[in-house]
Structures are given as C-alpha cells and as structure tokens.
Design an enzyme around this catalytic site. Sequence first.
Site, PDB file in Angstrom:
ATOM      1  N   GLU A 187       0.825  -1.206   0.000  1.00  0.00           N
ATOM      2  CA  GLU A 187       0.000   0.000   0.000  1.00  0.00           C
ATOM      3  C   GLU A 187       0.863   1.261   0.000  1.00  0.00           C
ATOM      4  O   GLU A 187       0.537   2.249  -0.670  1.00  0.00           O
ATOM      5  CB  GLU A 187      -0.935   0.007   1.213  1.00  0.00           C
TER       6      GLU A 187
ATOM      7  N   ASP B  12      -4.322  -9.484  -7.910  1.00  0.00           N
ATOM      8  CA  ASP B  12      -4.667  -8.621  -9.034  1.00  0.00           C
ATOM      9  C   ASP B  12      -3.509  -7.899  -9.718  1.00  0.00           C
ATOM     10  O   ASP B  12      -3.200  -8.127 -10.891  1.00  0.00           O
ATOM     11  CB  ASP B  12      -5.737  -7.616  -8.602  1.00  0.00           C
TER      12      ASP B  12
ATOM     13  N   GLU C 232     -19.643  -6.117  -3.608  1.00  0.00           N
ATOM     14  CA  GLU C 232     -18.221  -6.434  -3.475  1.00  0.00           C
ATOM     15  C   GLU C 232     -17.885  -7.827  -3.995  1.00  0.00           C
ATOM     16  O   GLU C 232     -16.904  -8.007  -4.712  1.00  0.00           O
ATOM     17  CB  GLU C 232     -17.815  -6.300  -2.004  1.00  0.00           C
TER      18      GLU C 232
ATOM     19  N   GLU D  22     -12.564  -0.144  -9.813  1.00  0.00           N
ATOM     20  CA  GLU D  22     -12.160  -1.077 -10.869  1.00  0.00           C
ATOM     21  C   GLU D  22     -13.098  -1.087 -12.074  1.00  0.00           C
ATOM     22  O   GLU D  22     -12.650  -1.236 -13.218  1.00  0.00           O
ATOM     23  CB  GLU D  22     -12.026  -2.490 -10.290  1.00  0.00           C
TER      24      GLU D  22
ATOM     25  N   THR E 234      -1.417   0.752 -10.365  1.00  0.00           N
ATOM     26  CA  THR E 234      -2.657   0.143  -9.886  1.00  0.00           C
ATOM     27  C   THR E 234      -3.454   1.070  -8.985  1.00  0.00           C
ATOM     28  O   THR E 234      -4.588   0.762  -8.635  1.00  0.00           O
ATOM     29  CB  THR E 234      -2.348  -1.188  -9.157  1.00  0.00           C
TER      30      THR E 234
END
EC number: 3.2.1.-
Length: 585
Positions: free
Chosen positions: A165, A314, A430, A478, A578
Amino acid sequence: MSVPSGLFFRPPIRCPITPPSPPYSPPRAGFSWRDVPTRYPVDHLAQLPHRQRAAAAPLPRVQHDFTPLPRKAEAIRRERQAAVKRSFQRAWKSYETHAWKKDELAPLSGTSKTTFGGWGATLVDNLDTLLIMGLQPEFERAVAAIMDTDFRPESASQSTLNLFEITIRYLGGFLSAYDLTDCRDTRLLDIAVRLGDMIYASFDTPTRMPITRWNPHAAISAAESTTPADQDRHQQFAAENGIIAELASSSLEFTRLSQLTGDMRYYDAISRITDALDAQQSQTLIPGLWPVGIDVATPDLTTGTTFSFGAMADSAFEYLGKTHQLLAGSTTQYKRLYERAMSAGIDHLLFRPRTPDNADILIPGTARASPKGDTITRDNAGEHLTCFVGGMYALGGKLFNNDTHVELGRKLTDGCVWLYRHSPTGIMPESFALQACPSFDECDFPSSSSSSSSGKNKKKNNNHFTSVRDKRYALRPEAIESVFYLYRITGDESYRDDAWEMFTAIDELTRTPYANAALLDVTGTTFSFTDDDSGDDGGNPPQQDSMESFWMAETLKYFYLVFSEPDVLSLDEFVFNTEAHPFRL
C-alpha cells in the site's frame, strides 16, 4: 516551486529520456535510509535495458484515433466532467478542513483516520488528481504540507507497514505528480527518493526478496546492533506465507524511479522478483498463473492451490503488460509473462454467466487446483476488484497486437457494466456468485428464476446471483477503470453513457454531509429500496464511516478522465499504476 496549471499536457518535456548519469541524489539533511547499513549487500546491479533497442520497433498505438464531437455531445461531455470535478472538490475541501495530513477523512463523522503510515495517504494519493483537474492552489498547499516528511521510523503511525500500500499510494503518488510537472518540481522527486530508499531497505534479506509487512523500528535496531546475537534478535525475514500481489506489484514504481534517477538499485530489486516469476511461471499447479498464496522468503511460487485475478493477486498480473509498456518493449520478458498468464486465465478463470437477457459478457472467477495439480475446478464467483481485468486484457491486446484480447476486454468490461445496471441500486456488490454457461457461447437462463429487467419502470432484482457473499460497495474504482480503458481504446461513446449512469448512482447514494461514504448493502436485501417513477426511494443503502484514499485518487479520477478530452493523459503517453497514478512513457 509553482507549476503552471495544465503545463504537463504541453511540450517541452524535461523528463529524462535516458536515466541520468551519474545518478541523481537528493540533498541530504537529517535522517536518511541511505545511511542505514545493509546486511545483505548486492554485488552487481541489474541495469535498465536501453530504450534504443526498442526505437527500431516502436510499440503499437494503443489509443483510438478520435475525431471532435458534435457541438451538443461536447456540451454534455463538459457538463458531466464538471459534475465529477464538483464531487472531488467537495470531498477535498472536507479533507482539508477535517483531516488535513491524515490518511483518510471519515465521511460520516467528519473526523480522521490513520491507516497507511500516517503520512497523509489521501493527500499524497491525490497530488496528481489536483494537477489533472487544474486545482493549482490546492496542489501547492498539499506539496508544502508534506515536504518535511523524512520517513524516519518514529514518524510512522503503525509499527508494521504494509509496503504494498505504501508503494502504490505514496511512491506512485509522488512519482506521478513529478511526471505531471514535466519533471520540473524536484521537491517531488526528492521525497520520492527518500521514500524509495525506505522501501528498498525492506529488500535487505538473504534472498533479496522483500519483507512486505515490514517493521522500520526493527530494521533500525538490527542495523545498529553491535553483536551478531543482537542482529539476529531484530532481524526480519520475508514471509514464508505471503501473497503474490504484495511480492510482485512494485515493478512500475521502482522501474520509473530508476528511469528518473539513474539509480539502478530500485530496478535491480524488482528485476530479481521478475526473474523468479519468469523461472517458476510454468512450474505452478496451473502453469502460466501464480497462486495467491506463496512463499516469498525462498522464493517458492509453485505450491499454492488457489488462483485468481482478484484480491491478493490482481496487480501482479496487471503490471506485466504495463511494465512492458513503461520499458518501451525493450525486453521480451514482460511480454512472455503476460502472454502465458493471460492464456491460462482464459482457460481457467474467465466464464460467461447465465443472464436473463443472454448478455454476451464475461466474468473472472477463481480456480482451485488439487495439491498434485491433477484436477482444477473453477468457483464461479466474482469480485468488484476483478473488474480491472477488462482493461488489462484490452490494453495488452493493443500492446501485443492481439485482437482477441481486446474483444475479451470488451466483454469483461461489459460484464461489470451489466452487473451495475442490473443491481437494485445501480451499483454492483463487493463479491458474489453466478451460474456459468458451459462455454463462452450463449446459454439459457433457468426458467425458475425471475428476470432482472433493466427497463425504466420495472424493478431490478438480484436473481442472476446464486449468492451475494459481500453486499458492500467500498467506493471502488475497478469498474470505471475498465470503462475508461475501453473508451480510450475503442472510441465507443456508449462507454461514456455507461460511466455517467454509474457515476450518478454512486454519487447520489454515497453522498454525506462531508464527502462520500462506503455502502454496507447495495443489494436492497437489508433495506427497502425502489427506483421508479413514484418518487419514493423507499430508503437508501446504509452507509459506513469510511472513504479510502482511492475514492478520489482512482474512482473520481477515472470518471473525470472518461469525460476529458481524449488527449489528456493519452494511453500512448502515460501508463497508470494500480492506484491510477500516471507515469510518463
């Protein structure tokens, strides 16, 4: 240093075409992670491949060749873009007022949260968004607010940092903002290097694999120890039970940092990870895909049994084609990794769901292999997180001249748009499960299930789901991310209409007195929700006091860019990490 608004869209560009030599070194004052001794030094650093090798065979064009819109359509585009900008400005003003320099604004209580290091995640994550939207005074205040950050251990709000992160939000944010100033504002490069040096310290392990959940206090204690016993007591090691996304999602950020500074330590660090991915890609239980769970320390990427493009995996796959693009195709390694992974994904992860209208759409699922790899089953479950996959296939299809991948990208993106449109609230949940067709061909929807209609006066329902495993909407980007890619790649104006439909539903239902909040249930199963001509909404989804930094940094940025002129951050001039941070190509 003041940077004129909009300057990064026009030449001349000062960003280096070749890495600086000698390497750029920021001014040294106070604490620096460069001064911390290294226990496992590197004898030889991998070097960035020469861009000249790619000059003879430039990458294919990615973005559609757009023509000007008719006057009425142009007016609509501007109105919609302005609406997105107003939503961003409202949230940013509340952040400045109630959570300045904190990681997040709590959008219901008007308080703040410290979740990712405590260095102002929302602030740094949105430096580039401020520039893109032409909010120059806000940008200047934000940069000034974080210039004294040196990332010493005691400045961190958590004892253990999630470096995945930290890398995508903070390092990506600094690098992108620097690129968008045409590499003029060296304050941003200086702080990016300071942070990059901290992240690089997490690679100080026997195998040079990173400690993805890393304690900076322990790192300093180990470095300052005077005896081997003390060193061993404080020594940290890469995880034996780690996840692929945390290992393999820094290639864009560290490659760009080496390109801008000429310091090859960063590129060397991620090259070792990429070499491990390459060496073991064909040895996993589903050759071509790496499992979600891996042994980072060894590293051993071959024994995990769960495979996905979703949570915890991902961006490891997302970065394959994108790093190839950032390197201008000067090495074939990332192309090879992309092609193997995407082919295996088609065979084992993608499925066509059964829908009442026989929609020609695809959804990524999850595959599970037996410990010996002799059987592979697919769980026909979807996640909002996997909605990025449409953009991944479409971008890769353009980069590698693969029209099949572009078409798959369209069907995957259309799948997420379909799920938004057929939700009672206009927002997809979700995670969920669906019934799958036997192949990508059309198949019947069970007659026992009632139809979920998109007609204006017909109530929508959830009957296309076999289950909804997580009813929330976390302000995720996304779906609009892939809509952005498909619009820019195909030029299909219907994607702008899809985006507007999504934005209006999200903004209306997530709005709070301060900004926008995550939703606890978008399915209408725990509250009464109707959306018809009666004017009675029957109640709105319950909200959660959460607004992660990606709401403004990704979701609103992609909405804004869908309605921008197509030459703003062209996909042939920028590649997005990302966290939606654009790096200059």
